[in-house]
Design a protein around this motif. Structure first.
Motif, PDB file in Angstrom:
ATOM      1  N   ASP A 122     -25.515  -3.118  16.130  1.00 42.13           N
ATOM      2  CA  ASP A 122     -26.221  -2.123  15.808  1.00 42.13           C
ATOM      3  C   ASP A 122     -27.382  -1.396  16.828  1.00 42.13           C
ATOM      4  OD1 ASP A 122     -27.856  -0.158  14.604  1.00 42.13           O
ATOM      5  OD2 ASP A 122     -27.933  -1.068  12.483  1.00 42.13           O
ATOM      6  N   LEU A 123     -26.985  -0.310  17.370  1.00 40.39           N
ATOM      7  CA  LEU A 123     -27.635   0.235  18.646  1.00 40.39           C
ATOM      8  C   LEU A 123     -29.023   0.742  18.134  1.00 40.39           C
ATOM      9  CD1 LEU A 123     -24.916   1.984  20.686  1.00 40.39           C
ATOM     10  CD2 LEU A 123     -25.843  -0.359  21.316  1.00 40.39           C
ATOM     11  N   ALA A 124     -29.160   1.189  16.912  1.00 45.28           N
ATOM     12  CA  ALA A 124     -30.278   1.845  16.586  1.00 45.28           C
ATOM     13  C   ALA A 124     -31.158   0.886  16.111  1.00 45.28           C
ATOM     14  CB  ALA A 124     -30.035   2.491  15.018  1.00 45.28           C
ATOM     15  N   THR A 125     -31.051  -0.367  16.021  1.00 48.39           N
ATOM     16  CA  THR A 125     -32.142  -1.402  15.472  1.00 48.39           C
ATOM     17  C   THR A 125     -32.044  -2.560  16.552  1.00 48.39           C
ATOM     18  OG1 THR A 125     -30.581  -2.608  14.156  1.00 48.39           O
ATOM     19  CG2 THR A 125     -31.769  -1.037  13.028  1.00 48.39           C
ATOM     20  N   ASP A 126     -31.151  -2.368  17.563  1.00 50.46           N
ATOM     21  CA  ASP A 126     -30.951  -3.180  18.633  1.00 50.46           C
ATOM     22  C   ASP A 126     -30.774  -4.782  18.163  1.00 50.46           C
ATOM     23  OD1 ASP A 126     -30.638  -4.097  21.242  1.00 50.46           O
ATOM     24  OD2 ASP A 126     -32.855  -4.491  21.627  1.00 50.46           O
ATOM     25  N   THR A 127     -29.834  -4.876  17.130  1.00 53.28           N
ATOM     26  CA  THR A 127     -29.500  -6.143  16.579  1.00 53.28           C
ATOM     27  C   THR A 127     -28.090  -6.489  16.809  1.00 53.28           C
ATOM     28  OG1 THR A 127     -28.896  -5.087  14.282  1.00 53.28           O
ATOM     29  CG2 THR A 127     -31.284  -6.034  14.785  1.00 53.28           C
ATOM     30  N   PHE A 128     -27.800  -7.788  16.854  1.00 57.86           N
ATOM     31  CA  PHE A 128     -26.569  -8.580  17.003  1.00 57.86           C
ATOM     32  C   PHE A 128     -26.128  -9.237  16.087  1.00 57.86           C
ATOM     33  CE2 PHE A 128     -23.847 -11.425  19.241  1.00 57.86           C
ATOM     34  CZ  PHE A 128     -22.820 -10.742  19.793  1.00 57.86           C
ATOM     35  N   ASP A 129     -25.012  -9.221  15.285  1.00 54.45           N
ATOM     36  CA  ASP A 129     -24.511 -10.119  14.389  1.00 54.45           C
ATOM     37  C   ASP A 129     -23.370 -10.694  14.675  1.00 54.45           C
ATOM     38  OD1 ASP A 129     -26.860  -9.588  12.779  1.00 54.45           O
ATOM     39  OD2 ASP A 129     -26.149  -8.005  11.851  1.00 54.45           O
ATOM     40  N   VAL A 130     -22.991 -12.004  14.235  1.00 52.70           N
ATOM     41  CA  VAL A 130     -21.899 -12.682  14.426  1.00 52.70           C
ATOM     42  C   VAL A 130     -21.533 -13.202  13.271  1.00 52.70           C
ATOM     43  CG1 VAL A 130     -20.583 -14.613  15.640  1.00 52.70           C
ATOM     44  CG2 VAL A 130     -22.410 -13.002  16.814  1.00 52.70           C
ATOM     45  N   SER A 131     -20.335 -13.216  12.730  1.00 53.58           N
ATOM     46  CA  SER A 131     -19.795 -13.748  11.445  1.00 53.58           C
ATOM     47  C   SER A 131     -18.349 -14.346  11.634  1.00 53.58           C
ATOM     48  CB  SER A 131     -19.811 -12.638  10.416  1.00 53.58           C
ATOM     49  OG  SER A 131     -18.977 -11.693  10.468  1.00 53.58           O
ATOM     50  N   SER A 132     -18.117 -15.424  10.989  1.00 50.91           N
ATOM     51  CA  SER A 132     -16.932 -16.049  11.124  1.00 50.91           C
ATOM     52  C   SER A 132     -15.983 -15.622  10.073  1.00 50.91           C
ATOM     53  CB  SER A 132     -17.010 -17.516  11.394  1.00 50.91           C
ATOM     54  OG  SER A 132     -17.584 -18.084   9.862  1.00 50.91           O
ATOM     55  N   TYR A 133     -14.723 -15.760  10.371  1.00 54.43           N
ATOM     56  CA  TYR A 133     -13.747 -15.422   9.315  1.00 54.43           C
ATOM     57  C   TYR A 133     -12.663 -16.289   9.384  1.00 54.43           C
ATOM     58  CZ  TYR A 133     -10.817 -13.447  12.961  1.00 54.43           C
ATOM     59  OH  TYR A 133     -10.116 -12.975  14.070  1.00 54.43           O
ATOM     60  N   SER A 134     -12.059 -16.661   8.259  1.00 51.16           N
ATOM     61  CA  SER A 134     -10.759 -17.494   8.092  1.00 51.16           C
ATOM     62  C   SER A 134      -9.755 -16.783   7.393  1.00 51.16           C
ATOM     63  CB  SER A 134     -11.217 -18.755   7.629  1.00 51.16           C
ATOM     64  OG  SER A 134     -11.733 -18.592   6.483  1.00 51.16           O
ATOM     65  N   SER A 135      -8.665 -17.346   7.585  1.00 52.57           N
ATOM     66  CA  SER A 135      -7.378 -16.861   6.940  1.00 52.57           C
ATOM     67  C   SER A 135      -7.302 -17.083   5.487  1.00 52.57           C
ATOM     68  CB  SER A 135      -6.157 -17.189   7.479  1.00 52.57           C
ATOM     69  OG  SER A 135      -5.046 -17.038   7.042  1.00 52.57           O
ATOM     70  N   PRO A 136      -6.646 -16.286   4.507  1.00 51.70           N
ATOM     71  CA  PRO A 136      -6.530 -16.769   3.120  1.00 51.70           C
ATOM     72  C   PRO A 136      -5.404 -17.698   3.343  1.00 51.70           C
ATOM     73  CG  PRO A 136      -5.477 -14.578   3.822  1.00 51.70           C
ATOM     74  CD  PRO A 136      -6.154 -14.720   4.890  1.00 51.70           C
ATOM     75  N   GLY A 137      -5.232 -18.512   2.208  1.00 56.13           N
ATOM     76  CA  GLY A 137      -4.171 -19.843   2.219  1.00 56.13           C
ATOM     77  C   GLY A 137      -2.925 -19.232   1.509  1.00 56.13           C
ATOM     78  N   TYR A 138      -3.006 -18.043   0.798  1.00 60.31           N
ATOM     79  CA  TYR A 138      -1.695 -17.636   0.021  1.00 60.31           C
ATOM     80  C   TYR A 138      -1.591 -16.191  -0.171  1.00 60.31           C
ATOM     81  CZ  TYR A 138      -4.165 -17.564  -4.326  1.00 60.31           C
ATOM     82  OH  TYR A 138      -5.052 -17.320  -5.441  1.00 60.31           O
ATOM     83  N   GLU A 139      -0.506 -15.679  -0.307  1.00 54.95           N
ATOM     84  CA  GLU A 139      -0.208 -14.307  -0.494  1.00 54.95           C
ATOM     85  C   GLU A 139       0.629 -14.276  -1.956  1.00 54.95           C
ATOM     86  OE1 GLU A 139       3.168 -11.057   0.466  1.00 54.95           O
ATOM     87  OE2 GLU A 139       2.653 -12.538   2.275  1.00 54.95           O
ATOM     88  N   LEU A 140      -0.042 -13.414  -2.815  1.00 50.80           N
ATOM     89  CA  LEU A 140       0.608 -13.236  -4.253  1.00 50.80           C
ATOM     90  C   LEU A 140       1.066 -11.661  -4.251  1.00 50.80           C
ATOM     91  CD1 LEU A 140       1.199 -14.215  -6.996  1.00 50.80           C
ATOM     92  CD2 LEU A 140      -1.070 -13.644  -7.587  1.00 50.80           C
ATOM     93  N   ASP A 141       2.368 -11.539  -4.526  1.00 50.25           N
ATOM     94  CA  ASP A 141       2.917 -10.071  -4.716  1.00 50.25           C
ATOM     95  C   ASP A 141       3.285  -9.795  -6.110  1.00 50.25           C
ATOM     96  OD1 ASP A 141       2.580 -10.296  -1.700  1.00 50.25           O
ATOM     97  OD2 ASP A 141       4.931 -10.341  -1.594  1.00 50.25           O
ATOM     98  N   LEU A 142       2.956  -8.668  -6.448  1.00 52.41           N
ATOM     99  CA  LEU A 142       3.330  -8.398  -7.837  1.00 52.41           C
ATOM    100  C   LEU A 142       3.852  -7.000  -7.751  1.00 52.41           C
ATOM    101  CD1 LEU A 142      -0.206  -8.816  -9.688  1.00 52.41           C
ATOM    102  CD2 LEU A 142       1.639 -10.374  -9.766  1.00 52.41           C
ATOM    103  N   TYR A 143       5.293  -6.692  -8.053  1.00 51.12           N
ATOM    104  CA  TYR A 143       5.992  -5.481  -8.064  1.00 51.12           C
ATOM    105  C   TYR A 143       6.746  -5.076  -9.241  1.00 51.12           C
ATOM    106  CZ  TYR A 143       9.217  -9.579  -7.618  1.00 51.12           C
ATOM    107  OH  TYR A 143      10.177 -10.605  -7.396  1.00 51.12           O
ATOM    108  N   LEU A 144       7.069  -4.080  -9.358  1.00 54.23           N
ATOM    109  CA  LEU A 144       7.793  -3.557 -10.492  1.00 54.23           C
ATOM    110  C   LEU A 144       8.803  -2.299  -9.695  1.00 54.23           C
ATOM    111  CD1 LEU A 144       6.438  -0.705 -11.498  1.00 54.23           C
ATOM    112  CD2 LEU A 144       5.028  -2.139 -12.672  1.00 54.23           C
ATOM    113  N   GLY A 145       9.776  -1.879 -10.774  1.00 49.89           N
ATOM    114  CA  GLY A 145      10.518  -0.608 -10.019  1.00 49.89           C
ATOM    115  C   GLY A 145      11.965  -0.484 -10.981  1.00 49.89           C
ATOM    116  N   TYR A 146      12.671   0.384 -10.421  1.00 52.39           N
ATOM    117  CA  TYR A 146      13.825   0.631 -11.116  1.00 52.39           C
ATOM    118  C   TYR A 146      14.959   1.029 -10.246  1.00 52.39           C
ATOM    119  CZ  TYR A 146      17.174   3.755 -13.884  1.00 52.39           C
ATOM    120  OH  TYR A 146      18.232   4.247 -14.679  1.00 52.39           O
ATOM    121  N   ALA A 147      16.107   0.234 -10.515  1.00 53.79           N
ATOM    122  CA  ALA A 147      17.268   0.142  -9.653  1.00 53.79           C
ATOM    123  C   ALA A 147      18.614   0.582 -10.502  1.00 53.79           C
ATOM    124  CB  ALA A 147      17.574  -1.256  -9.141  1.00 53.79           C
ATOM    125  N   ALA A 148      19.322   1.549  -9.920  1.00 50.38           N
ATOM    126  CA  ALA A 148      20.565   1.794 -10.698  1.00 50.38           C
ATOM    127  C   ALA A 148      21.769   1.943  -9.646  1.00 50.38           C
ATOM    128  CB  ALA A 148      20.485   2.935 -11.532  1.00 50.38           C
TER     129      ALA A 148
END
Length: 260
Positions: free
Chosen positions: A90-116
Motif C-alpha cells: 500500500d503506497l499510500a500508507t507505506d505498508t507491506f503485507d504478506v499472506s500465505s495461501y494453500s490449495s483447496p482439497g477438492y472440487e465439487l461440481d453441480l450441473y443441469l441441462g437439456y440434451a436432445a
C-alpha cells in the motif's frame, strides 16, 4: 480452478457424455434414470492444465436424467493447486503485507441441462455448471454451455457468467483466474474402433476476459479408450498446451471409469 467435467480432460466431458448415453438405453423402462460413476486418473487435467500438480485423482458423480432430455447431477474430485505467498504493498500508507495461501482439497461440481437428438445423426446439449471449491478462497465460478454433435464431430463453447476471483492483475505461470466474460471453445472427433476400442481427437481455446489476452491459450489431445464391460472403461491419454505461459510439456496419463 487453475487451468480444462470430466474425468481428466477427455473424460471430464466423457463422464457427462456417457451419462447421457445411458439415458438412451434406459428410457424404454422408465422416464426417470439415476446413475452413478466412479473413476481414477493418474493426472486430473482440465482444459489441458493439471489440477493436481501432476498427481493422481479419485473422482465420482451422481446423475439424474429424464426422458424429456432434462438432466442434473453432481461430480467431485480431489485437487491440488499448490501453495505459496501473496504480497500486497500500500503506497499510500507505506505498508507491506504478506499472506500465505494453500490449495483447496477438492472440487465439487453441480450441473443441469437439456440434451436432445434432432435425428439419428444430429443432437445438441445446453447446460449450466457451477464449479465449487468449498475449502478454497475466491475460486468458485459458473458457466453456461452449448454444444452440437453431428455423427462423430462435436463443437461447443462455454461462457463464464460468474466468478469469485473478480480482481486479477495477472497470474502465475500455469494458473488462471476465472471471472465474468471468459469464453472457452472446443471441438472433438470421436470414432468407434474394432474390439471395443474408441478414439477421440480434441482441441480447445481459452479466451480470458482479463490481462489483455496475456493468458489466453490453446490446447489439444488424444484419447484411446477400451470398454471392458463390467470392469469399466480404461483410457490412455495425451494432452498438450500450446502457450509457454503454461507448462508446455506433453502430458501422458491413464484413466479408469465405471458406471452403475
Amino acid at each position: 480452478m487453475t487451468t480444462t467435467h470430466r474425468f481428466g480432460t477427455a473424460l471430464a466431458l466423457g463422464a457427462l457424455t456417457m451419462g447421457l448415453g445411458s439415458l438412451q438405453t434406459a428410457v424404454a423402462q422408465s422416464p426417470h434414470n439415476f446413475s452413478a460413476n466412479i473413476g481414477a486418473v493418474s493426472n486430473y487435467l482440465f482444459r489441458g492444465v493439471t489440477q493436481t500438480q501432476d498427481k493422481p485423482a479419485i473422482q465420482g458423480g451422481l446423475d439424474y436424467e429424464h426422458i424429456s432430455g432434462f438432466y442434473a447431477g453432481t461430480w467431485i474430485s480431489n485437487v491440488d493447486f499448490g501453495s505459496g505467498y501473496e504480497f500486497e504493498i500500500d503506497l499510500a500508507t507505506d505498508t507491506f503485507d504478506v499472506s500465505s495461501y494453500s490449495s483447496p482439497g477438492y472440487e465439487l461440481d453441480l450441473y443441469l441441462g437439456y440434451a436432445a437428438a434432432i435425428n439419428d445423426d444430429l443432437s445438441f446439449d445446453l447446460s449450466a455448471i457451477y464449479y465449487a471449491y468449498p475449502d478454497g478462497n475466491d475460486l468458485d465460478f459458473a458457466e453456461l454451455g452449448a454444444s452440437g454433435t453431428w455423427k462423430w464431430l462435436t463443437l461447443g463453447l462455454a461462457y463464464t457468467v460468474y466468478g469469485q476471483a473478480d480482481k486479477a492483475d495477472g497470474v502465475k505461470s500455469g494458473e488462471a483466474v476465472f471471472i465474468q466474460g471468459d469464453w472457452y471453445y472446443y471441438a472433438a472427433l470421436d470414432f468407434a474402433l474394432p474390439y471395443d476400442f474408441g478414439l477421440e481427437l480434441r482441441g480447445g481455446y481459452y479466451d480470458f476476459d482479463y490481462n489483455d489476452g496475456g493468458n489466453d491459450y490453446g490446447h489439444w489431445g488424444v484419447t484411446i479408450s477400451r470398454d471392458a464391460g463390467e470392469f469399466g472403461t480404461f483410457s490412455l491419454n495425451y494432452d498438450q498446451v500450446g502457450r509457454d505461459t503454461y507448462d508446455t510439456d506433453p502430458q501422458f496419463w491413464v484413466g479408469w471409469l465405471k458406471e452403475f
